[in-house]
Design a protein around this motif. Structure first.
Motif, PDB file in Angstrom:
ATOM      1  N   LYS B  83     -38.673 -13.644  48.064  1.00  0.00           N
ATOM      2  CA  LYS B  83     -39.481 -14.781  48.527  1.00  0.00           C
ATOM      3  C   LYS B  83     -40.918 -14.605  48.064  1.00  0.00           C
ATOM      4  N   ILE B  84     -41.555 -15.718  47.804  1.00  0.00           N
ATOM      5  CA  ILE B  84     -42.979 -15.695  47.472  1.00  0.00           C
ATOM      6  C   ILE B  84     -43.686 -16.700  48.372  1.00  0.00           C
ATOM      7  N   ASP B  85     -44.699 -16.219  49.074  1.00  0.00           N
ATOM      8  CA  ASP B  85     -45.453 -17.084  49.979  1.00  0.00           C
ATOM      9  C   ASP B  85     -46.776 -17.472  49.337  1.00  0.00           C
ATOM     10  N   VAL B  86     -47.097 -18.726  49.440  1.00  0.00           N
ATOM     11  CA  VAL B  86     -48.371 -19.199  48.892  1.00  0.00           C
ATOM     12  C   VAL B  86     -49.103 -19.997  49.970  1.00  0.00           C
ATOM     13  N   LEU B  87     -50.339 -19.623  50.190  1.00  0.00           N
ATOM     14  CA  LEU B  87     -51.174 -20.322  51.158  1.00  0.00           C
ATOM     15  C   LEU B  87     -51.977 -21.405  50.443  1.00  0.00           C
ATOM     16  N   PHE B  88     -51.924 -22.614  50.959  1.00  0.00           N
ATOM     17  CA  PHE B  88     -52.699 -23.722  50.381  1.00  0.00           C
ATOM     18  C   PHE B  88     -53.838 -24.040  51.346  1.00  0.00           C
ATOM     19  N   ASP B  89     -55.027 -23.543  51.048  1.00  0.00           N
ATOM     20  CA  ASP B  89     -56.125 -23.727  52.006  1.00  0.00           C
ATOM     21  C   ASP B  89     -57.221 -24.652  51.466  1.00  0.00           C
ATOM     22  N   LYS B  90     -56.847 -25.417  50.443  1.00  0.00           N
ATOM     23  CA  LYS B  90     -57.821 -26.364  49.908  1.00  0.00           C
ATOM     24  C   LYS B  90     -57.073 -27.645  49.549  1.00  0.00           C
ATOM     25  N   ASN B  91     -57.668 -28.784  49.835  1.00  0.00           N
ATOM     26  CA  ASN B  91     -56.933 -30.014  49.525  1.00  0.00           C
ATOM     27  C   ASN B  91     -56.925 -30.284  48.021  1.00  0.00           C
ATOM     28  N   GLY B  92     -55.958 -31.072  47.631  1.00  0.00           N
ATOM     29  CA  GLY B  92     -55.808 -31.381  46.211  1.00  0.00           C
ATOM     30  C   GLY B  92     -54.340 -31.538  45.851  1.00  0.00           C
ATOM     31  N   LYS B  93     -54.111 -31.728  44.552  1.00  0.00           N
ATOM     32  CA  LYS B  93     -52.739 -31.915  44.044  1.00  0.00           C
ATOM     33  C   LYS B  93     -52.439 -30.740  43.122  1.00  0.00           C
ATOM     34  N   PHE B  94     -51.401 -30.003  43.409  1.00  0.00           N
ATOM     35  CA  PHE B  94     -51.124 -28.772  42.679  1.00  0.00           C
ATOM     36  C   PHE B  94     -49.712 -28.821  42.075  1.00  0.00           C
ATOM     37  N   LYS B  95     -49.651 -28.508  40.801  1.00  0.00           N
ATOM     38  CA  LYS B  95     -48.355 -28.448  40.121  1.00  0.00           C
ATOM     39  C   LYS B  95     -47.855 -27.004  40.164  1.00  0.00           C
ATOM     40  N   VAL B  96     -46.721 -26.810  40.790  1.00  0.00           N
ATOM     41  CA  VAL B  96     -46.119 -25.481  40.893  1.00  0.00           C
ATOM     42  C   VAL B  96     -44.966 -25.415  39.893  1.00  0.00           C
TER      43      VAL B  96
END
Lengths: 351, 111
Positions: B83-96
Motif C-alpha cells: 500500500k502507498i498512502d498519500v496525503l493531499f493537504d493542498k487544494n488543486g487538481k492532481f494527476k496520479v
C-alpha cells in the motif's frame, strides 16, 4: 475528453470534414482466417486492433480549426528556433514518417543528439511523451524541444516577443485564442492541437481487420499471428497503434539510463524506454531509441536472441526462434501497417 | 515503516509511506482507498477534501508505482500487496499515474 468525429484523411489535408468511418460489424471480424489458426483465437487477436473512429482531445485543450491551423504554422516555422533555421518539422518530417531518417536527431548548430527522433504520428492517443516519459502532456512536450539548448535553443520569452511582432501571427493567435495573449500556454496548445491531427490513414492491415480478406497477403496474415504468439511482440506493442505506452529495457547495448533518470534512478527503470507505436514503421528507419538498427530484420534478430541479459531487462523479453520464412512473414505484417497518407501541404508562413 | 523521499518544494506536503495508514493518521482527516488491479485504478476521478489521504492498494499481480508530478511524488516500486498512502493537504487538481504503466491514471480533485 472531447472526440473529433471526422475522417483522418480530410482532417490532415485541412479540407472539408467528412463523416467518420462506420463502426465495424462484429460478424466482419469473424470472417478473417489464417491457415492453421483457431478462428476464435484469431478473432481475439484481431479485436484488439480495431481502430478508433475519432481523435481524442483533452478537455483542457479542445479542438478548433483555428488552433490546428495556427499550430501547423508554428510546427513548420523555423523562427521557433534560436537560430531561425530549425522548425519542429526539421526533425519531424512527414516524408520520413514524421521522423528524420537519421540514427539520432540533429539539433542547434547541427549537433548530434543522443536519441532517435520519435514520430509525432498518432500522438493524440499518447499517454506520456519523450523516450523517457518526462513530459506529461502533448502541450508540455511541444514546448520542450523549442527551449532545449541542444535542440532548438529558443528561450520562450524571446519567442513570444518575436511572434507578437508578426502581424500575421497576432491575427492567427487572436482567432485561435480570443481574449488571450500570446503565451507559452497558447503556443503549446496550438502545436499540440495540430499534432493531434497527425494520424496515419487506414493501412492495408486495417482493411483486413475491417473484413477485406484480400487487403493483405497470406504471408502478412501469418506474420500477424507470429507477432501475437511466437515472437510475442504484442506483449508491449499492443492495440491498434501497437504500443502500451509503457517503458521497457529491451536489452540494447546502451549507456543511456532512459526512464531511470525520471524515476529516482530506480534500477527497475534502467535502460527502459517508451514503447513506440508501429504504424508506418517501414518509413521510420532506422530503429530503436538510439537508431542503432537499420532494418526491421535486424530488429527481429535483436528480439530473438540479440539482447543483453541484465537485471533491468524486461520480463517480456524472452528468446525465440523463427525460420527464415517466418521472419519474412513477420516483416510482411509490419509492412502492412503502412498507410498511404495524404501529402502534407507546407504552409506559407505569416510575416 | 518505510518512507519514500519527496520534495516539498511544490508546497504540496505529500507524505508517502508503504505499509499502512498509521504513519499519516495524525495528519489526515479522512482516508480513501483506491485499488490497483488489472493495470487500472479502481476509479478514474475522485474528489477529496484538503487534508484527506488516499491509500493506493496494489491488488494486482504486477508491480506498480505512484507518480504525482505536480506534487513531486514518486513512490518507488510498489509490489503486489503493498500500500502507498498519500496525503493531499493542498487544494488543486492532481494527476496520479503509475510510472510503470502510464495508462493507469486517476485524477484527484482536492477541495
Amino acid at each position: 475528453m472531447n472526440l473529433l468525429d471526422i475522417s483522418w484523411r480530410s482532417l490532415i489535408a485541412g479540407g472539408v470534414f467528412a463523416a467518420a468511418m462506420p463502426a465495424m460489424a462484429a460478424e466482419q471480424i469473424a470472417t478473417r482466417t489464417v491457415a492453421g489458426v483457431d478462428p476464435a483465437e484469431l478473432q481475439k487477436m484481431i479485436e484488439l486492433n480495431v481502430r478508433p473512429n475519432a481523435i481524442p482531445f483533452p478537455e483542457e485543450n479542445p479542438y478548433s480549426v483555428e488552433k490546428a491551423e495556427l499550430g501547423k504554422m508554428l510546427f513548420f516555422d523555423p523562427r521557433l528556433s534560436g537560430s531561425n533555421l530549425l522548425s519542429c518539422a526539421s526533425c519531424h518530417n512527414p516524408s520520413f514518417g514524421w521522423e528524420d531518417g537519421q540514427p539520432t536527431g540533429a539539433g542547434h548548430g547541427m549537433n548530434r543528439l543522443g536519441r532517435h527522433t520519435p514520430t509525432v504520428l498518432n500522438l493524440a492517443w499518447g499517454e506520456i511523451f519523450m523516450w523517457d516519459g518526462r513530459m506529461d502532456s502533448l502541450e508540455e512536450q511541444a514546448l520542450g524541444p523549442i527551449q532545449a539548448d541542444v535542440e532548438m535553443a529558443q528561450p520562450l520569452d524571446e519567442l513570444i516577443a518575436e511572434l507578437q511582432a508578426i502581424e500575421g501571427y497576432r491575427e492567427l493567435f487572436a482567432a485561435a485564442f480570443p481574449d488571450q495573449e500570446i503565451s507559452e500556454e497558447t503556443i503549446g496548445q496550438a502545436i499540440a492541437t495540430y499534432e493531434r491531427t497527425i494520424v496515419s490513414n487506414r493501412a492495408p492491415f486495417d482493411h483486413w481487420v475491417d473484413g477485406d480478406e484480400s487487403a493483405i497477403s497470406e504471408s502478412a496474415k501469418r506474420g500477424f499471428v507470429i507477432y501475437n504468439t511466437k515472437a510475442n511482440c504484442v506483449a508491449c506493442h499492443s492495440g491498434w497503434n501497437m504500443t502500451d505506452d509503457s517503458f521497457h529495457d529491451i536489452g540494447l547495448d546502451t549507456d543511456d539510463v532512459g526512464r531511470a533518470a525520471e524515476m529516482n534512478d530506480m534500477p527497475e527503470f534502467k535502460h527502459a524506454f517508451k514503447t513506440p507505436g508501429l504504424r508506418n514503421i517501414v518509413e521510420r528507419a532506422p530503429y530503436m531509441h538510439n537508431g542503432s538498427l537499420a532494418t526491421l530484420g535486424e530488429v527481429i534478430d535483436h528480439y530473438a536472441t540479440g539482447f543483453a541479459e541484465r537485471p533491468s531487462l524486461s520480463d517480456d523479453i524472452k528468446p525465440f526462434e523463427l525460420s527464415a520464412a517466418e521472419k519474412d512473414d513477420l516483416i510482411a505484417f509490419l509492412e502492412s501497417l503502412s498507410s498511404e497518407d495524404d501529402p502534407v501541404e507546407i504552409p506559407v508562413l505569416p510575416n | 515503516m518505510k518512507y519514500f523521499g519527496f520534495k516539498a518544494s511544490t508546497g504540496a506536503a505529500a507524505l508517502v509511506a508503504v505499509g499502512g495508514l498509521g504513519a499519516i493518521s495524525a495528519f489526515a482527516s479522512t482516508s480513501h482507498v483506491v485499488s490497483q488491479a488489472e493495470k487500472a485504478f479502481s476509479t478514474k476521478k475522485m474528489e477529496v477534501a484538503v487534508g484527506d489521504s488516499i491509500t493506493f492498494v496494489n491488488d494486482d499481480k504486477v508491480k506498480h508505482n505512484i507518480v504525482i508530478k505536480k506534487m513531486d511524488v514518486s513512490s518507488g516500486i510498489q509490489k503486489p500487496g503493498e500500500k502507498i498512502d498519500v496525503l493531499f493537504d493542498k487544494n488543486g487538481k492532481f494527476k496520479v499515474r503509475c510510472g510503470i504503466h502510464p495508462k493507469m491514471k486517476v485524477t484527484v480533485v482536492v477541495k
